[in-house]
Design an enzyme around this catalytic site. Sequence first.
Site, PDB file in Angstrom:
ATOM      1  N   ASP A  22       0.830  -1.201   0.000  1.00 48.86           N
ATOM      2  CA  ASP A  22       0.000   0.000   0.000  1.00 48.86           C
ATOM      3  C   ASP A  22       0.867   1.256   0.000  1.00 48.86           C
ATOM      4  O   ASP A  22       0.602   2.220  -0.733  1.00 48.86           O
ATOM      5  CB  ASP A  22      -0.925  -0.023   1.223  1.00 48.86           C
ATOM      6  CG  ASP A  22      -1.753   1.238   1.355  1.00 48.86           C
ATOM      7  OD1 ASP A  22      -2.705   1.413   0.585  1.00 48.86           O
ATOM      8  OD2 ASP A  22      -1.434   2.062   2.240  1.00 48.86           O
ATOM      9  N   GLU A  63      -2.078  -5.228  -3.992  1.00 48.71           N
ATOM     10  CA  GLU A  63      -1.177  -4.438  -3.152  1.00 48.71           C
ATOM     11  C   GLU A  63      -0.086  -5.323  -2.556  1.00 48.71           C
ATOM     12  O   GLU A  63       1.082  -4.910  -2.465  1.00 48.71           O
ATOM     13  CB  GLU A  63      -1.955  -3.749  -2.042  1.00 48.71           C
ATOM     14  CG  GLU A  63      -2.775  -2.558  -2.502  1.00 48.71           C
ATOM     15  CD  GLU A  63      -3.443  -1.828  -1.353  1.00 48.71           C
ATOM     16  OE1 GLU A  63      -3.484  -0.598  -1.379  1.00 48.71           O
ATOM     17  OE2 GLU A  63      -3.940  -2.512  -0.428  1.00 48.71           O
TER      18      GLU A  63
END
Length: 259
Positions: free
Chosen positions: A53, A136
Amino acid sequence: MVLPALLTALEQSLNYYFNDKELLVEAVTHRSYYHECLDKSQQYNERVEFLGDSVLGLAISETLYVEKVFCKKNNKLVHTIFSESEMSRLKSYLVSKKILSQLALDMNLGQYLKLGKGEEMTGGREKHSLLANTLEAIFGAVFLDGGYDTAKTVIIKLYQPVLTQVLSSHTSFDYKTELQEISQKLFSSLPEYKLALESGNDHDKDFVYEVYLGGKCMGSGSGKNKKSAQSEAARVALEAIACSKTIDEPQLHNNQAVQ
């Protein structure tokens, strides 16, 4: 470690081949598989998703910072850069679960996931939140294996179609602000967002919000947090206002008068 043929195909779609194959296995392993198959799995992907992320955010932020775009100023096209507020709005849009899940669907990421039986039975391979989280995690795994520059290259390659759209249109995708301006113009009041549904566990919640203008529900949207759900509801409302012949300014005022 020798990868199964399926994960080798995933490497091909990423155009990146891992030195440490276990990082890729970890990235596609859901916690449900880990808990059901402790003898076969050493890690699951939540930690590397957390890292991915941040890597994604930095890669997108850097790209927006260095890119120059054309915009109209005094009826002339000029070459300019994104302002801080524009970068913030665009980044929020580009790293959203909506965009991530769409990218994951485009590359058929669901077929590569390692899921537990329960998650498999409930359609985990098609769950947008799960797909977004896994992508992610893959970004995080590439970063650990090849460094930031390599991870950025993988990210920007996958993002190229949506980046091209954003950079060519200079669109901010700030749906809530746009809807707020319309609401203030028509009703001299702000849109009202109401929580319609909250589900999921603490780690993986889903929210559904409805947005009201002049007392009338104009759209609903879902997301992994309140901000993204409200933004999606605002986008749906803007589409309704733009596309429906019955939703014009006089009609909206009449609805307000009745209520």
